[in-house]
Design a protein around this motif. Structure first.
Motif, mmCIF file in Angstrom:
data_model
loop_
_atom_site.group_PDB
_atom_site.id
_atom_site.type_symbol
_atom_site.label_atom_id
_atom_site.label_comp_id
_atom_site.label_asym_id
_atom_site.label_seq_id
_atom_site.Cartn_x
_atom_site.Cartn_y
_atom_site.Cartn_z
ATOM 1 N N ASN A 200 0.880 -1.305 -0.089
ATOM 2 C CA ASN A 200 -0.076 0.090 -0.020
ATOM 3 C C ASN A 200 0.766 1.118 -0.183
ATOM 4 O O ASN A 200 2.087 1.184 0.540
ATOM 5 C CB ASN A 200 -0.947 0.023 1.411
ATOM 6 N N PRO A 201 0.449 2.563 -0.675
ATOM 7 C CA PRO A 201 1.524 3.567 -0.838
ATOM 8 C C PRO A 201 1.525 4.301 0.441
ATOM 9 O O PRO A 201 2.442 5.173 0.357
ATOM 10 C CB PRO A 201 0.441 4.260 -1.847
ATOM 11 N N LEU A 202 0.726 4.389 1.484
ATOM 12 C CA LEU A 202 0.898 5.189 2.477
ATOM 13 C C LEU A 202 1.156 4.283 3.927
ATOM 14 O O LEU A 202 1.100 3.064 4.014
ATOM 15 C CB LEU A 202 -0.452 6.093 2.815
ATOM 16 N N ASP A 203 1.774 5.112 4.848
ATOM 17 C CA ASP A 203 2.143 4.217 5.897
ATOM 18 C C ASP A 203 1.545 4.714 7.266
ATOM 19 O O ASP A 203 0.752 5.845 7.151
ATOM 20 C CB ASP A 203 3.702 4.685 6.276
ATOM 21 N N GLY A 204 1.611 4.205 8.491
ATOM 22 C CA GLY A 204 0.995 4.734 9.481
ATOM 23 C C GLY A 204 -0.604 4.567 9.681
ATOM 24 O O GLY A 204 -0.953 3.751 9.224
ATOM 25 N N ALA A 205 -1.349 5.518 10.212
ATOM 26 C CA ALA A 205 -2.531 5.635 10.265
ATOM 27 C C ALA A 205 -3.237 5.219 8.927
ATOM 28 O O ALA A 205 -4.631 5.059 8.892
ATOM 29 C CB ALA A 205 -2.973 6.801 10.985
ATOM 30 N N ALA A 206 -2.435 5.634 7.854
ATOM 31 C CA ALA A 206 -3.084 5.463 6.359
ATOM 32 C C ALA A 206 -2.558 4.475 5.691
ATOM 33 O O ALA A 206 -2.961 4.329 4.587
ATOM 34 C CB ALA A 206 -2.586 6.669 5.559
ATOM 35 N N SER A 207 -2.131 3.285 6.338
ATOM 36 C CA SER A 207 -1.602 2.168 5.722
ATOM 37 C C SER A 207 -2.540 1.431 5.103
ATOM 38 O O SER A 207 -2.243 0.488 4.218
ATOM 39 C CB SER A 207 -0.771 1.545 6.886
ATOM 40 N N ARG A 208 -3.904 1.468 5.330
ATOM 41 C CA ARG A 208 -4.765 0.780 4.650
ATOM 42 C C ARG A 208 -5.353 1.343 3.331
ATOM 43 O O ARG A 208 -6.158 0.668 2.657
ATOM 44 C CB ARG A 208 -6.053 0.527 5.744
ATOM 45 N N VAL A 209 -5.110 2.564 3.259
ATOM 46 C CA VAL A 209 -5.708 3.464 2.074
ATOM 47 C C VAL A 209 -4.861 3.003 0.687
ATOM 48 O O VAL A 209 -3.728 2.900 0.784
ATOM 49 C CB VAL A 209 -5.458 4.717 2.252
ATOM 50 N N TRP A 210 -5.821 2.724 -0.245
ATOM 51 C CA TRP A 210 -5.286 2.580 -1.532
ATOM 52 C C TRP A 210 -5.642 3.793 -2.587
ATOM 53 O O TRP A 210 -4.759 4.189 -3.081
ATOM 54 C CB TRP A 210 -6.016 1.177 -2.122
ATOM 55 N N HIS A 211 -6.865 4.404 -2.342
ATOM 56 C CA HIS A 211 -7.304 5.632 -2.970
ATOM 57 C C HIS A 211 -8.027 6.329 -1.936
ATOM 58 O O HIS A 211 -8.627 6.004 -1.299
ATOM 59 C CB HIS A 211 -7.742 5.361 -4.235
ATOM 60 N N TYR A 212 -8.250 7.714 -2.285
ATOM 61 C CA TYR A 212 -8.926 8.453 -1.524
ATOM 62 C C TYR A 212 -9.446 9.819 -2.360
ATOM 63 O O TYR A 212 -9.445 9.841 -3.287
ATOM 64 C CB TYR A 212 -8.023 9.245 -0.215
ATOM 65 N N GLY A 213 -10.128 10.670 -1.504
ATOM 66 C CA GLY A 213 -10.921 11.875 -2.175
ATOM 67 C C GLY A 213 -12.173 11.457 -2.836
ATOM 68 O O GLY A 213 -12.583 12.065 -3.903
ATOM 69 N N LEU A 214 -12.833 10.545 -2.196
ATOM 70 C CA LEU A 214 -14.158 9.825 -2.819
ATOM 71 C C LEU A 214 -15.340 10.279 -1.883
ATOM 72 O O LEU A 214 -15.286 10.634 -0.774
ATOM 73 C CB LEU A 214 -14.048 8.575 -2.868
ATOM 74 N N ARG A 215 -16.537 10.266 -2.427
ATOM 75 C CA ARG A 215 -17.556 10.820 -1.962
ATOM 76 C C ARG A 215 -18.582 9.630 -1.334
ATOM 77 O O ARG A 215 -18.817 9.434 -0.170
ATOM 78 C CB ARG A 215 -18.489 11.722 -2.708
ATOM 79 N N ASN A 216 -18.952 8.766 -2.438
ATOM 80 C CA ASN A 216 -19.636 7.562 -1.673
ATOM 81 C C ASN A 216 -19.304 6.443 -2.925
ATOM 82 O O ASN A 216 -20.104 6.268 -3.886
ATOM 83 C CB ASN A 216 -20.970 7.815 -1.748
ATOM 84 N N PRO A 217 -18.010 5.606 -3.030
ATOM 85 C CA PRO A 217 -17.866 4.549 -3.878
ATOM 86 C C PRO A 217 -18.739 3.524 -3.656
ATOM 87 O O PRO A 217 -18.276 2.330 -3.341
ATOM 88 C CB PRO A 217 -16.368 4.349 -3.863
ATOM 89 N N TYR A 218 -20.015 3.564 -4.107
ATOM 90 C CA TYR A 218 -21.101 2.497 -3.750
ATOM 91 C C TYR A 218 -20.870 1.345 -4.614
ATOM 92 O O TYR A 218 -20.919 0.101 -4.109
ATOM 93 C CB TYR A 218 -22.467 3.110 -4.038
ATOM 94 N N THR A 219 -20.173 1.436 -5.866
ATOM 95 C CA THR A 219 -19.593 0.298 -6.552
ATOM 96 C C THR A 219 -18.372 0.612 -7.315
ATOM 97 O O THR A 219 -18.155 1.707 -7.619
ATOM 98 C CB THR A 219 -20.703 -0.018 -7.664
#
Length: 398
Positions: A200-219
């Motif tokens: 994954n691209p980030l560390d620490g508290a963000a270690s689970r994040v793959w992409h961000y800046g989304l409103r509601n990625p329902y699908t």
């Protein structure tokens, strides 16, 4: 694979054939690898199995004691929304659900929970529950809810921005990588807690994040042919959007709430994470009150798949999208960074435009209205979860 984005795809004649009907509050369906069984996800908290052409009488999993959906004019976005089987389900017996409880200690918390099947392959072990992700309590909308195992065998999780209006319930959460809201997470459920996947691209508290800046990625969906990722991000009041991510790309910021689709400041006073550049969608759908285009009645965009089946040859390589309530769907070709023009497909045939692309209905199916999911089977054929009660298959029309 050959791909031509120079023109809108010619989808030919299409039809819908019934697979399962009469299942109230159906929102999603999934197949384990190597199986022809369908596991049917009911928003009210049950999973039932359709096997051998019949709906089994019992339930596979029941978490309905945690869910009481609101009724009336409010269309509740909470409850049991989706499930996912890992590639090794046949041997591990593990599977995953994503839900938002409406009662109890987990009320309004979006959660991913691991379960195991019992000695009866058609009954889950209710006592095997292990929580993999649990967000803070938030508003009752924008819950995300989709989970899927990607081509790399990792579990991808879509989370909403916390709800409210213009990111009002969890301000800044979508742009803060340390927050779990407004994200696509990439998890390894077999790793140590917090189950962050290696690479994954980030560390620490963000270690689970793959992409961000989304409103509601329902699908969101992966192209089984290329590994590319398509995200249906539900808009606020102005634009719905489809985002595209080439296989292996991580750490993208899609701009919400500073950006809605390709448009800045539909929500005033919002900012981007410092130093980031927003990744624009491959298409956005104008749904403002002043809109005149084919998608003006959209409310909640639904991402489909790139078709990789064999039974509908005119759809090979075509990506489909739709909307929960909107009367039209879209088809396009995505060839690397090039996006084709869109072919508009009516959900139902229009007697005033008999030659327009549309989904004719077979087997006495009623009109095709609500769309809560587009799913595919193990052979790459595609299906719609329609009208909150049916699973229907895309087949060639006549």
């Amino acid at each position: 694979m050959e791909c031509d984005a120079s023109a809108a795809p010619d989808v030919g004649k299409l039809a819908l054939a019934p697979v399962v009907t009469g299942v109230d509050k159906l929102v999603y369906a999934a197949q384990p690898k190597g199986s022809s069984d369908w596991y049917l996800v009911l928003q009210t908290g049950q999973i039932r199995v359709f096997s051998g052409g019949q709906l089994r009488s019992g339930v596979f999993l029941d978490v309905s004691n945690q869910i009481t959906l609101s009724s009336g004019g409010f269309d509740d976005e909470r409850g049991l929304i989706s499930m996912a089987f890992p590639p090794d389900y046949a041997t591990s017996g593990k599977f995953y659900i994503m839900m938002t409880a409406t009662t109890g200690t987990n009320m309004n918390r979006d959660m991913v929970v691991e379960y195991k099947r019992s000695s009866d392959p058609y009954v889950a072990d209710a006592n095997s529950a292990k929580t993999i992700v649990r967000l803070d309590a938030s508003a009752v909308n924008h819950n995300g809810g989709h989970i899927v195992f990607g081509p790399d065998g990792m579990l991808y999780v879509g989370t909403g921005d916390g709800g409210g209006s213009c990111n009002s319930d969890k301000p800044g959460g979508s742009q803060d990588p340390a927050s779990l809201f407004g994200k696509i997470l990439r998890l390894d459920p077999n790793a140590a807690e917090p189950y962050a996947a290696a690479g994954n691209p980030l560390d620490g508290a963000a270690s689970r994040v793959w992409h961000y800046g989304l409103r509601n990625p329902y699908t969101f969906t992966f192209d089984r042919g290329t590994g590319d990722l398509f995200i249906g991000d539900v808009g606020q009041d102005s634009y719905e959007e489809i985002d595209y991510v080439p296989a292996g790309t991580s750490g993208l910021n899609f701009g919400w709430p500073k950006w809605e689709g390709t448009h800045q400041d539909t929500c005033r006073g919002q900012t981007m994470r410092a130093g980031d550049t927003p990744t624009p969608p491959i298409t956005d759908m104008d749904r403002r009150q002043s809109a005149t285009g084919p998608y003006r009645d959209y409310k909640s965009v639904v991402s489909g798949f790139v078709y990789r089946g064999s039974q509908v040859p005119q759809l090979r390589g075509v990506y489909l999208f739709g909307d929960y309530t909107g009367g039209k769907m879209g088809a396009l070709m995505q060839c690397g960074a090039q996006t084709s023009p869109i072919t508009v497909i009516n959900k139902n045939p229009d007697p005033n435009a008999p030659n327009a692309p549309a989904f004719a209905r077979q087997g006495s199916l009623p009109a095709f209205n609500a769309l809560t999911a587009i799913v595919e089977d193990n052979d790459g054929e595609q299906y719609f979860v329609a009208n909150r009660n049916s699973l229907v298959k895309i087949v060639p029309g006549t």
